[in-house]
Structures are given as C-alpha cells and as structure tokens.
Design a protein around this motif. Sequence first.
Motif, PDB file in Angstrom:
ATOM      1  N   UNK A 194     -10.559  69.879  43.123  1.00 10.93           N
ATOM      2  CA  UNK A 194     -10.294  70.807  42.017  1.00 10.93           C
ATOM      3  C   UNK A 194      -8.905  71.429  42.205  1.00 10.93           C
ATOM      4  N   UNK A 195      -8.617  71.828  43.421  1.00  7.60           N
ATOM      5  CA  UNK A 195      -7.327  72.444  43.732  1.00  7.60           C
ATOM      6  C   UNK A 195      -6.185  71.469  43.449  1.00  7.60           C
ATOM      7  N   UNK A 196      -6.400  70.202  43.772  1.00  2.00           N
ATOM      8  CA  UNK A 196      -5.353  69.193  43.563  1.00  2.00           C
ATOM      9  C   UNK A 196      -4.986  69.051  42.091  1.00  2.00           C
ATOM     10  N   UNK A 197      -5.968  69.241  41.202  1.00  2.00           N
ATOM     11  CA  UNK A 197      -5.673  69.134  39.766  1.00  2.00           C
ATOM     12  C   UNK A 197      -4.683  70.232  39.370  1.00  2.00           C
ATOM     13  N   UNK A 198      -4.939  71.426  39.892  1.00  2.00           N
ATOM     14  CA  UNK A 198      -4.046  72.552  39.594  1.00  2.00           C
ATOM     15  C   UNK A 198      -2.668  72.326  40.217  1.00  2.00           C
ATOM     16  N   UNK A 199      -2.678  71.827  41.439  1.00  2.00           N
ATOM     17  CA  UNK A 199      -1.397  71.608  42.138  1.00  2.00           C
ATOM     18  C   UNK A 199      -0.557  70.538  41.433  1.00  2.00           C
ATOM     19  N   UNK A 200      -1.224  69.503  40.899  1.00  7.15           N
ATOM     20  CA  UNK A 200      -0.490  68.440  40.193  1.00  7.15           C
ATOM     21  C   UNK A 200       0.245  69.049  38.992  1.00  7.15           C
ATOM     22  N   UNK A 201      -0.439  69.954  38.283  1.00 11.97           N
ATOM     23  CA  UNK A 201       0.174  70.592  37.113  1.00 11.97           C
ATOM     24  C   UNK A 201       1.374  71.440  37.530  1.00 11.97           C
ATOM     25  N   UNK A 202       1.337  71.935  38.748  1.00 11.67           N
ATOM     26  CA  UNK A 202       2.438  72.794  39.237  1.00 11.67           C
ATOM     27  C   UNK A 202       3.438  72.008  40.100  1.00 11.67           C
ATOM     28  N   UNK A 203       3.348  70.679  40.045  1.00 10.68           N
ATOM     29  CA  UNK A 203       4.246  69.787  40.826  1.00 10.68           C
ATOM     30  C   UNK A 203       4.185  70.041  42.324  1.00 10.68           C
ATOM     31  N   UNK A 204       3.035  70.436  42.813  1.00  9.08           N
ATOM     32  CA  UNK A 204       2.878  70.609  44.264  1.00  9.08           C
ATOM     33  C   UNK A 204       2.272  69.330  44.841  1.00  9.08           C
ATOM     34  N   UNK A 205       2.568  69.028  46.133  1.00  6.93           N
ATOM     35  CA  UNK A 205       2.046  67.765  46.683  1.00  6.93           C
ATOM     36  C   UNK A 205       0.523  67.736  46.747  1.00  6.93           C
ATOM     37  N   UNK A 206       0.012  66.523  46.570  1.00  9.95           N
ATOM     38  CA  UNK A 206      -1.435  66.328  46.666  1.00  9.95           C
ATOM     39  C   UNK A 206      -1.890  66.589  48.097  1.00  9.95           C
ATOM     40  N   UNK A 207      -3.060  67.202  48.215  1.00  9.93           N
ATOM     41  CA  UNK A 207      -3.627  67.416  49.551  1.00  9.93           C
ATOM     42  C   UNK A 207      -4.615  66.289  49.829  1.00  9.93           C
ATOM     43  N   UNK A 208      -4.357  65.531  50.871  1.00 13.05           N
ATOM     44  CA  UNK A 208      -5.259  64.451  51.276  1.00 13.05           C
ATOM     45  C   UNK A 208      -6.355  65.037  52.164  1.00 13.05           C
ATOM     46  N   UNK A 209      -7.544  64.424  52.112  1.00  7.05           N
ATOM     47  CA  UNK A 209      -8.661  64.957  52.905  1.00  7.05           C
ATOM     48  C   UNK A 209      -9.140  63.896  53.902  1.00  7.05           C
ATOM     49  N   UNK A 210      -9.190  64.299  55.159  1.00  4.34           N
ATOM     50  CA  UNK A 210      -9.627  63.398  56.233  1.00  4.34           C
ATOM     51  C   UNK A 210     -10.776  64.024  56.993  1.00  4.34           C
ATOM     52  N   UNK A 211     -11.729  63.185  57.397  1.00  2.00           N
ATOM     53  CA  UNK A 211     -12.725  63.658  58.347  1.00  2.00           C
ATOM     54  C   UNK A 211     -12.828  62.678  59.503  1.00  2.00           C
ATOM     55  N   UNK A 212     -12.938  63.238  60.697  1.00  2.00           N
ATOM     56  CA  UNK A 212     -13.152  62.450  61.900  1.00  2.00           C
ATOM     57  C   UNK A 212     -14.672  62.391  62.103  1.00  2.00           C
ATOM     58  N   UNK A 213     -15.239  61.218  61.804  1.00  2.00           N
ATOM     59  CA  UNK A 213     -16.707  61.095  61.836  1.00  2.00           C
ATOM     60  C   UNK A 213     -17.189  60.491  63.153  1.00  2.00           C
ATOM     61  N   UNK A 214     -16.329  60.525  64.177  1.00  2.00           N
ATOM     62  CA  UNK A 214     -16.673  59.893  65.464  1.00  2.00           C
ATOM     63  C   UNK A 214     -18.042  60.333  65.974  1.00  2.00           C
ATOM     64  N   UNK A 215     -18.345  61.598  65.845  1.00  2.00           N
ATOM     65  CA  UNK A 215     -19.565  62.123  66.463  1.00  2.00           C
ATOM     66  C   UNK A 215     -20.756  62.162  65.510  1.00  2.00           C
ATOM     67  N   UNK A 216     -20.577  61.708  64.297  1.00  2.00           N
ATOM     68  CA  UNK A 216     -21.683  61.779  63.335  1.00  2.00           C
ATOM     69  C   UNK A 216     -22.320  60.407  63.097  1.00  2.00           C
ATOM     70  N   UNK A 217     -21.493  59.378  63.078  1.00  2.00           N
ATOM     71  CA  UNK A 217     -22.034  58.043  62.826  1.00  2.00           C
ATOM     72  C   UNK A 217     -23.009  57.708  63.958  1.00  2.00           C
ATOM     73  N   UNK A 218     -24.193  57.324  63.595  1.00  3.25           N
ATOM     74  CA  UNK A 218     -25.212  57.023  64.595  1.00  3.25           C
ATOM     75  C   UNK A 218     -26.147  58.191  64.846  1.00  3.25           C
ATOM     76  N   UNK A 219     -25.765  59.374  64.387  1.00  3.73           N
ATOM     77  CA  UNK A 219     -26.627  60.542  64.604  1.00  3.73           C
ATOM     78  C   UNK A 219     -27.111  61.115  63.283  1.00  3.73           C
ATOM     79  N   UNK A 220     -26.373  60.878  62.247  1.00  8.38           N
ATOM     80  CA  UNK A 220     -26.751  61.404  60.943  1.00  8.38           C
ATOM     81  C   UNK A 220     -26.110  60.562  59.854  1.00  8.38           C
ATOM     82  N   UNK A 221     -26.469  60.878  58.609  1.00  7.53           N
ATOM     83  CA  UNK A 221     -25.989  60.088  57.479  1.00  7.53           C
ATOM     84  C   UNK A 221     -24.485  60.281  57.277  1.00  7.53           C
TER      85      UNK A 221
END
Length: 405
Positions: A194-221
């Motif tokens: 949602x924030x990225x939509x507003x930022x695009x309108x204001x010519x601000x850089x897109x925020x990329x989202x990363x998650x490190x799932x090293x400890x979740x795969x195999x323990x949860x969905x």
Amino acid sequence: MGMGTEPVEAQCDSLDGRVYLDYNATTPLAPEVAQAVWDAMCQAWGNPSSSHPAGRKAKELISSARESLARMLGGRPEDIIFTSGGTEANNMVIHTACRHFHESQHRRGDSQGTPHIVTSSVEHDSIRLPLEQLGREGLAEATFVPVSPRSGQAEVDDVLAAIQPNTCLVSLMLANNETGVIMPVAELSQRVRVLNQRRAAESQPRILVHTDAAQMIGKGRVDVQELGVDYLTIVGHKFHGPRIGALYTRSPGTATPLHPMLFGGGQERSFRPGTENTPMIAGLGQVSWDGQGEWCRPSTETAICGPWSSEGTNSGCGREGELGKFQCQLKETFWGTCCRFAALTITQLTWHTALRGDTDLALAVPGWAHSPGTMHRWRCPRVTGGACLCVFSGCRVSEQELGGL
Ligand SMILES: Cc1ncc(COP(=O)(O)O)c(C=O)c1O
C-alpha cells in the motif's frame, strides 16, 4: 545403486544414542536426500550446460529440483535461483536493493542519495554484517528495529515508522534462529505494498520486501503468495536437505530486480553463474518433493521420559508435579512461536519428535537460571534405560530476545 550395505540413515547417524536437538544450527540429512545426492553424483555427473546425454541428464535433474522447490513454496520454477546457501542469498538481496536504488535514482536524473534498508535487530549475521559493512563504507544506511521485549517480534508499526524517503528494502526474517519467534511478514508485505503505491505517486523508490525463511521451512507453513514477499531465502540444511540454498525472487529481472554478485558462465540465467552443484541441487529437490513437514516420518518411537533435570540447576523440574509445571511453562513460553514441541508433553516427546526438527532450542524457562550466551544441557533418561544427553550446543539465548523471561 545404494551407498553401502547399511541403510543410509544408519550410515549417517553418529549420535551414539544421544538426542540431537540443535536443529536451528543444522539438521541431519534425510536418508532419501542422502540417496538422491549419491545417485546424482554417480549418474548425473555431466555438465548441465553440455548438450550430450550426460549433460542433459544433469540439466533435467536440476529442472525437476527447481520445480519441486517452487511447488513447495507456492512459487514458479523460474522464480528459484540456486545459491551456495542462505548467506549468499541474503547478501544478494542487499546487493540488489542497493543497485536498484542507484539505477532508479539515475533514471530520475538524481544520482545523489544513499540507499536505506530497514531490518530487525535480531537478524542473522548474513543480513546484519553486510549492512554494517555498507554503512562503514558510506554505501548504504540501515535501521535495525528492536524487537518487542514482550513478544520477541519486530512490530509492523515500528518497521514502517523506520521507513525513510530513500528506503529501498525491508528485510525481516520469518522465524528467529535463537528464539523461534515468528515475525509478522505477511502483514508487513501487505502494508508496504500500500505504501509503495503512494510512494510511486510521489516519485519515491519502491521498497522491496525480503524475508529470510531459513528457520521456518520445515517447521511451519511457508507460502510465497501468502507472504507476499519479493524475495525469500531458502537454506537446505535447516530442513534435512543438503548444504546449499536458493533465493526465491518474484519474476526475477522483470517484476523484481535481481543483480548478480558473480559473473561467469551464464548458469542460473546469469543471476548466479558457476557450474551447477547437481548432486546438492538434486538433494534439495528431493527434500522439497517430500513436502513441508513431511520429511521425517515416524521411525523410532522410543519415548524420552521424565524426570528431566538440568546439569546446572535442578530447580523447576524433576518430579511429577514439577514436570507438569514445566510443561505448562513451556506452552506459555513458546506459544505463537515455531517451537511446536511446546504443545506436547515431555513424556510424549519422542525420538521421532526430536529428529523431526519440530523443536526450537530456546529452552530457557521462567524461574530457571540461565545466562545469556549459554544453554543448559539436559539429561533425559529414556524409558529404555541409559542416559542420553540432549545436545543444545551452539545455541545462544539473550534475555531481550526471550522477552525478559
Ligand atoms: C536465519 C538464518 N539465516 C541465514 C543463515 C545462513 O545460512 P548458511 O550459513 O547456510 O549460509 C542461517 C544459518 O544459520 C540462519 O539461521
């Protein structure tokens, strides 16, 4: 062809009757994975870039592993890039975000500015240290959002509050490697979208989202669609796979930027060149094929029974009443984390449970003396007789991360 006369599982087990619970550090290779690695070594040794049958065989194996991994995570095969491990995948995301920031600034005719990255204070060193290094070199700025002392989570509002006009990446691990606390990644992705939509309108850089799932795969969905992330780090050896990793990127190079750190022979569509490690990739494909949470089926149902006592302190657990209290405390302590064994009673904790990796290791219990940086070793006499030692080596617990227990 098999690896020897004994079953693979027996050949790989060197625990001498001890129960290994240090699953956040690494997990034993699943027997079928060891077999798949061996088979690939013997039968798919060709260079996957070669067009003759030996090369084609290796290439097919890699394609099928990519499909299995993608299916397991709810993504598409073309979104999976194999890497040497989680460290490389995490570094690649940070590198990409900084490059992308500069490229988009350049396109806007603005070459000024430093990329800013928001992360939590409890990320793995493969996130924290590259960010600190970039900071020292003046190439990027980072905000390390502290986790809540109550929940151990990085709160979404706190992460969003740390965002600046020059923020280009938010990286939040899915489950913490010390406490097992699960972070609100899906909610974060949604709010950043949602924030990225507003930022695009204001010519601000897109925020990329990363998650490190090293400890979740195999323990949860873990499902990339539900999580809504642009990048997700996969580490094979944390879920009974081999010691390689992968980076999920949503449509790399088109919908989501991905910049290589290495340059070479064009493998992995040049995002990660270098002749592919076919046997390890085949092993990762095998463990993924078995599906999340299904890797280790019940085999040895040897019950580990109380009383339990710690080597250092003997308060809080030992006799029937205390054992009950201990179980209660475990449930309260680990509620909402990926320490699934907390939902079991100790007498139900079996070899199988231990070997499945359902456990996390932050076994610090209210009222029990423990010091940050150390971990108790628990003696757990088995019903079958003979003491076995639960190994918690290499596990660090800090008071803050445990929510001030
Ligand atoms: C949360 C987390 N991320 C990344 C890594 C790095 O994985 P590797 O050391 O296999 O590169 C680890 C490994 O301990 C980890 O626990």
